[in-house]
Design a protein around this motif. Structure first.
Motif, PDB file in Angstrom:
ATOM      1  N   ASN A 140       0.824  -1.219   0.000  1.00 56.72           N
ATOM      2  CA  ASN A 140       0.000   0.000   0.000  1.00 56.72           C
ATOM      3  C   ASN A 140       0.856   1.265   0.000  1.00 56.72           C
ATOM      4  OD1 ASN A 140      -2.235  -1.647   0.003  1.00 56.72           O
ATOM      5  ND2 ASN A 140      -2.739  -1.334   2.147  1.00 56.72           N
ATOM      6  N   GLY A 141       1.932   1.224  -0.801  1.00 58.96           N
ATOM      7  CA  GLY A 141       2.784   2.390  -0.996  1.00 58.96           C
ATOM      8  C   GLY A 141       3.903   2.555   0.006  1.00 58.96           C
ATOM      9  N   GLU A 142       3.933   1.733   1.075  1.00 58.93           N
ATOM     10  CA  GLU A 142       4.979   1.818   2.089  1.00 58.93           C
ATOM     11  C   GLU A 142       6.008   0.711   1.869  1.00 58.93           C
ATOM     12  OE1 GLU A 142       5.219   4.179   4.477  1.00 58.93           O
ATOM     13  OE2 GLU A 142       3.417   5.174   3.682  1.00 58.93           O
ATOM     14  N   LYS A 143       7.284   1.067   1.928  1.00 62.78           N
ATOM     15  CA  LYS A 143       8.333   0.076   1.700  1.00 62.78           C
ATOM     16  C   LYS A 143       8.311  -0.996   2.771  1.00 62.78           C
ATOM     17  CE  LYS A 143      13.056  -0.356   0.061  1.00 62.78           C
ATOM     18  NZ  LYS A 143      14.271   0.364  -0.375  1.00 62.78           N
ATOM     19  N   ILE A 144       8.529  -2.236   2.371  1.00 57.68           N
ATOM     20  CA  ILE A 144       8.529  -3.362   3.308  1.00 57.68           C
ATOM     21  C   ILE A 144       9.871  -4.077   3.269  1.00 57.68           C
ATOM     22  CG2 ILE A 144       6.042  -3.745   3.309  1.00 57.68           C
ATOM     23  CD1 ILE A 144       6.414  -5.894   1.179  1.00 57.68           C
ATOM     24  N   THR A 145      10.190  -4.726   4.394  1.00 57.26           N
ATOM     25  CA  THR A 145      11.423  -5.503   4.486  1.00 57.26           C
ATOM     26  C   THR A 145      11.141  -6.815   5.200  1.00 57.26           C
ATOM     27  OG1 THR A 145      12.036  -4.394   6.549  1.00 57.26           O
ATOM     28  CG2 THR A 145      12.947  -3.493   4.512  1.00 57.26           C
ATOM     29  N   ILE A 146      11.945  -7.783   4.906  1.00 58.60           N
ATOM     30  CA  ILE A 146      11.844  -9.106   5.509  1.00 58.60           C
ATOM     31  C   ILE A 146      12.061  -9.015   7.012  1.00 58.60           C
ATOM     32  CG2 ILE A 146      14.260  -9.853   5.424  1.00 58.60           C
ATOM     33  CD1 ILE A 146      11.494 -11.892   3.825  1.00 58.60           C
ATOM     34  N   GLY A 147      11.483  -9.947   7.771  1.00 55.56           N
ATOM     35  CA  GLY A 147      11.672  -9.960   9.217  1.00 55.56           C
ATOM     36  C   GLY A 147      13.111 -10.282   9.601  1.00 55.56           C
ATOM     37  N   ASN A 148      13.461  -9.997  10.859  1.00 52.97           N
ATOM     38  CA  ASN A 148      14.847 -10.176  11.298  1.00 52.97           C
ATOM     39  C   ASN A 148      15.015 -11.215  12.392  1.00 52.97           C
ATOM     40  OD1 ASN A 148      13.741  -8.875  13.472  1.00 52.97           O
ATOM     41  ND2 ASN A 148      14.973  -7.007  13.279  1.00 52.97           N
ATOM     42  N   LYS A 149      14.022 -12.053  12.632  1.00 52.53           N
ATOM     43  CA  LYS A 149      14.142 -13.074  13.672  1.00 52.53           C
ATOM     44  C   LYS A 149      15.157 -14.135  13.265  1.00 52.53           C
ATOM     45  CE  LYS A 149       9.442 -12.317  15.322  1.00 52.53           C
ATOM     46  NZ  LYS A 149       8.070 -12.839  15.346  1.00 52.53           N
ATOM     47  N   ARG A 150      15.734 -14.771  14.297  1.00 53.45           N
ATOM     48  CA  ARG A 150      16.787 -15.766  14.053  1.00 53.45           C
ATOM     49  C   ARG A 150      16.477 -17.132  14.653  1.00 53.45           C
ATOM     50  NH1 ARG A 150      17.714 -12.589  10.864  1.00 53.45           N
ATOM     51  NH2 ARG A 150      19.638 -11.486  10.342  1.00 53.45           N
ATOM     52  N   ASP A 151      15.499 -17.208  15.567  1.00 52.03           N
ATOM     53  CA  ASP A 151      15.185 -18.466  16.240  1.00 52.03           C
ATOM     54  C   ASP A 151      13.772 -18.910  15.888  1.00 52.03           C
ATOM     55  OD1 ASP A 151      17.645 -18.602  17.625  1.00 52.03           O
ATOM     56  OD2 ASP A 151      16.887 -17.148  19.088  1.00 52.03           O
ATOM     57  N   LEU A 152      13.623 -20.186  15.549  1.00 48.97           N
ATOM     58  CA  LEU A 152      12.302 -20.705  15.194  1.00 48.97           C
ATOM     59  C   LEU A 152      11.300 -20.521  16.327  1.00 48.97           C
ATOM     60  CD1 LEU A 152      13.109 -24.029  13.271  1.00 48.97           C
ATOM     61  CD2 LEU A 152      12.232 -21.890  12.328  1.00 48.97           C
ATOM     62  N   SER A 153      11.750 -20.582  17.559  1.00 45.96           N
ATOM     63  CA  SER A 153      10.845 -20.472  18.700  1.00 45.96           C
ATOM     64  C   SER A 153      10.150 -19.111  18.753  1.00 45.96           C
ATOM     65  CB  SER A 153      11.602 -20.710  20.010  1.00 45.96           C
ATOM     66  OG  SER A 153      12.612 -19.734  20.184  1.00 45.96           O
ATOM     67  N   GLU A 154      10.694 -18.111  18.073  1.00 44.91           N
ATOM     68  CA  GLU A 154      10.107 -16.772  18.036  1.00 44.91           C
ATOM     69  C   GLU A 154       9.251 -16.541  16.791  1.00 44.91           C
ATOM     70  OE1 GLU A 154      13.498 -14.235  18.087  1.00 44.91           O
ATOM     71  OE2 GLU A 154      13.797 -14.412  20.248  1.00 44.91           O
ATOM     72  N   CYS A 155       9.218 -17.516  15.899  1.00 45.30           N
ATOM     73  CA  CYS A 155       8.666 -17.292  14.558  1.00 45.30           C
ATOM     74  C   CYS A 155       7.217 -17.729  14.414  1.00 45.30           C
ATOM     75  CB  CYS A 155       9.493 -18.054  13.524  1.00 45.30           C
ATOM     76  SG  CYS A 155      11.125 -17.343  13.245  1.00 45.30           S
ATOM     77  N   ASP A 195       0.740 -15.662   1.394  1.00 42.07           N
ATOM     78  CA  ASP A 195       1.753 -16.057   2.378  1.00 42.07           C
ATOM     79  C   ASP A 195       3.105 -15.432   2.054  1.00 42.07           C
ATOM     80  OD1 ASP A 195       0.055 -17.659   3.916  1.00 42.07           O
ATOM     81  OD2 ASP A 195       0.510 -19.468   2.753  1.00 42.07           O
ATOM     82  N   LEU A 196       3.538 -15.578   0.803  1.00 43.88           N
ATOM     83  CA  LEU A 196       4.836 -15.039   0.406  1.00 43.88           C
ATOM     84  C   LEU A 196       4.875 -13.522   0.545  1.00 43.88           C
ATOM     85  CD1 LEU A 196       5.479 -17.285  -2.723  1.00 43.88           C
ATOM     86  CD2 LEU A 196       6.854 -17.270  -0.636  1.00 43.88           C
ATOM     87  N   ALA A 197       3.784 -12.863   0.176  1.00 46.68           N
ATOM     88  CA  ALA A 197       3.729 -11.407   0.314  1.00 46.68           C
ATOM     89  C   ALA A 197       3.871 -10.991   1.768  1.00 46.68           C
ATOM     90  CB  ALA A 197       2.418 -10.884  -0.275  1.00 46.68           C
ATOM     91  N   ASN A 198       3.260 -11.741   2.675  1.00 48.44           N
ATOM     92  CA  ASN A 198       3.347 -11.416   4.092  1.00 48.44           C
ATOM     93  C   ASN A 198       4.709 -11.742   4.688  1.00 48.44           C
ATOM     94  OD1 ASN A 198       0.791 -10.322   5.488  1.00 48.44           O
ATOM     95  ND2 ASN A 198       0.004 -11.788   3.996  1.00 48.44           N
ATOM     96  N   VAL A 199       5.398 -12.719   4.130  1.00 51.46           N
ATOM     97  CA  VAL A 199       6.793 -12.936   4.532  1.00 51.46           C
ATOM     98  C   VAL A 199       7.636 -11.741   4.101  1.00 51.46           C
ATOM     99  CG1 VAL A 199       8.840 -14.388   4.230  1.00 51.46           C
ATOM    100  CG2 VAL A 199       6.600 -15.451   4.508  1.00 51.46           C
ATOM    101  N   ALA A 200       7.420 -11.270   2.884  1.00 52.31           N
ATOM    102  CA  ALA A 200       8.154 -10.095   2.411  1.00 52.31           C
ATOM    103  C   ALA A 200       7.924  -8.892   3.312  1.00 52.31           C
ATOM    104  CB  ALA A 200       7.737  -9.766   0.975  1.00 52.31           C
ATOM    105  N   ALA A 201       6.701  -8.761   3.851  1.00 53.10           N
ATOM    106  CA  ALA A 201       6.352  -7.620   4.689  1.00 53.10           C
ATOM    107  C   ALA A 201       6.768  -7.802   6.144  1.00 53.10           C
ATOM    108  CB  ALA A 201       4.851  -7.361   4.606  1.00 53.10           C
ATOM    109  N   GLY A 202       7.273  -8.993   6.503  1.00 55.69           N
ATOM    110  CA  GLY A 202       7.655  -9.246   7.883  1.00 55.69           C
ATOM    111  C   GLY A 202       6.497  -9.629   8.783  1.00 55.69           C
ATOM    112  N   SER A 203       5.284  -9.749   8.244  1.00 58.42           N
ATOM    113  CA  SER A 203       4.133 -10.175   9.038  1.00 58.42           C
ATOM    114  C   SER A 203       4.189 -11.669   9.336  1.00 58.42           C
ATOM    115  CB  SER A 203       2.836  -9.849   8.304  1.00 58.42           C
ATOM    116  OG  SER A 203       2.754  -8.465   8.025  1.00 58.42           O
ATOM    117  N   LEU A 204       4.823 -12.405   8.470  1.00 57.76           N
ATOM    118  CA  LEU A 204       5.187 -13.802   8.704  1.00 57.76           C
ATOM    119  C   LEU A 204       6.703 -13.892   8.649  1.00 57.76           C
ATOM    120  CD1 LEU A 204       2.593 -15.559   6.363  1.00 57.76           C
ATOM    121  CD2 LEU A 204       2.593 -15.661   8.870  1.00 57.76           C
TER     122      LEU A 204
END
Length: 268
Positions: A140-155, A195-204
Motif C-alpha cells: 500500500n505504498g509503504e516500503k517493506i522488508t523481511i523480518g529479522n528473527k533468528r530463532d524458530l521459537s520466536e517465529c 503467504d509469500l507477500a506477508n513474509v516479504a512484509a515481515g508479518s510472517l
C-alpha cells in the motif's frame, strides 16, 4: 525496453478492477463452483471472470507478450516474445468459495525467465503488494522488508498442502507435525501468493510448501527478493517446492525438513 513503471500502474489498475469483481460476488449463495484435478481443487465462475478480465487487459495493452494463467494455461502459443505474464486470478479459491476473506490476485511479468514485476492484491483486506526488479517491495505504498528473527521459537511460519495430499505420501504432513512444537505459531491461510507477500512484509517470518505451480509463486518470489529475503528451491521434491524467509530462518526450516526426510523417508 518495456516501461516497467507504466506497466506497474496498469497492473495495479487491473487487479483493483478484478478485486471489485471478487467483492461483488463474495459470499453470494448463487456462485457457480466446479472441481478440477481433485474434489478439493476448486474453480468458481469468479476465477473465470477475473481471469478473462486480466487476460483481456494484457492482450489489449501488450498484444505481443506471452501469457501463462492458472485456468487457461499458456495463451497465444504462437507468440515467441521474451516477455511472459503469469496470472493467478484467485489464489485461495477454496477460501473464496467458503466465504473466508483471505484470497489474492497474483500477477507477475518475466523477461527472459527473470521476474521483473510482481503484484499481489488481497481485495477484502485491501492490501496491495508490489515490486519492480531492483526497486524494492511495497505494501500500500509503504516500503517493506523481511523480518529479522533468528530463532524458530520466536517465529510465526506459514505453509500449505498439495491438492493430492490424500493419495501422495509427500504431502507436507510430516514436516508440519514436526515443526508445530518448534515455533510460536504456524498458519495455513490457503493462499501461497498471500503467504509469500506477508513474509516479504515481515508479518510472517517464513514459509515453506511443496508441489506449487509457477502462478502461485512468481509475484511472491520477487516480493521476497526485493524485500531483502531469500527463497530456496527444494529441487529434489515435486513441482515447485520452496522455503522463504530471511537467510537464518530459511536455513533452520531447511535443517528440519532434512531431518524429517532422514527419519521418515530414510533419505541418505
Amino acid at each position: 525496453m518495456l516501461d516497467l513503471d507504466l506497466a506497474l500502474e496498469k497492473v495495479k489498475k487491473w487487479v483493483k478492477e478484478a478485486g471489485d469483481i471478487q467483492k461483488e460476488y463474495f459470499r453470494k449463495k448463487s456462485i457457480l463452483i466446479n472441481t478440477k484435478s481433485t474434489g478439493i481443487d476448486l474453480v468458481t465462475e469468479v476465477d473465470e471472470l477475473c481471469e478473462k478480465h486480466m487476460l483481456d487487459s494484457i492482450k489489449e495493452n501488450y498484444p505481443l507478450h506471452g501469457i501463462l494463467s492458472e485456468e487457461s494455461g499458456k495463451s497465444d502459443t504462437n507468440i515467441t516474445s521474451d516477455y511472459l505474464w503469469i496470472v493467478d486470478p484467485v489464489d485461495g479459491t477454496t477460501n473464496y468459495a467458503q466465504g473466508l476473506p483471505i484470497f489474492a490476485i497474483s500477477i507477475a511479468l518475466k523477461y527472459k525467465d527473470e521476474t521483473i514485476l510482481g503484484v499481489v492484491y488481497c481485495p477484502i483486506v485491501d492490501q496491495l503488494f508490489e515490486a519492480v526488479k531492483g526497486k524494492g517491495a511495497y505494501l500500500n505504498g509503504e516500503k517493506i522488508t523481511i523480518g529479522n528473527k533468528r530463532d524458530l521459537s520466536e517465529c510465526v511460519l506459514a505453509t500449505g498442502f498439495p491438492y493430492d495430499r490424500a493419495v501422495h505420501k509427500d504431502n507436507n504432513a510430516n514436516y508440519f507435525a514436526h515443526l508445530v512444537p518448534m515455533v510460536r505459531g504456524l498458519r495455513r491461510m490457503g493462499s501461497a501468493a498471500y503467504d509469500l507477500a506477508n513474509v516479504a512484509a515481515g508479518s510472517l517470518d517464513g514459509f515453506w510448501e511443496i508441489n506449487l505451480s509457477l502462478w502461485d509463486i512468481a509475484a511472491g518470489e520477487l516480493l521476497i527478493e526485493e524485500a531483502g529475503g531469500k527463497i530456496v528451491y527444494l529441487k529434489e521434491k515435486r513441482g515447485i517446492s520452496l522455503v522463504a524467509g530471511n537467510e537464518a530462518i530459511c536455513q533452520k526450516i531447511l535443517d528440519q525438513i532434512e531431518y524429517v526426510d532422514k527419519i521418515i523417508y530414510k533419505t541418505p
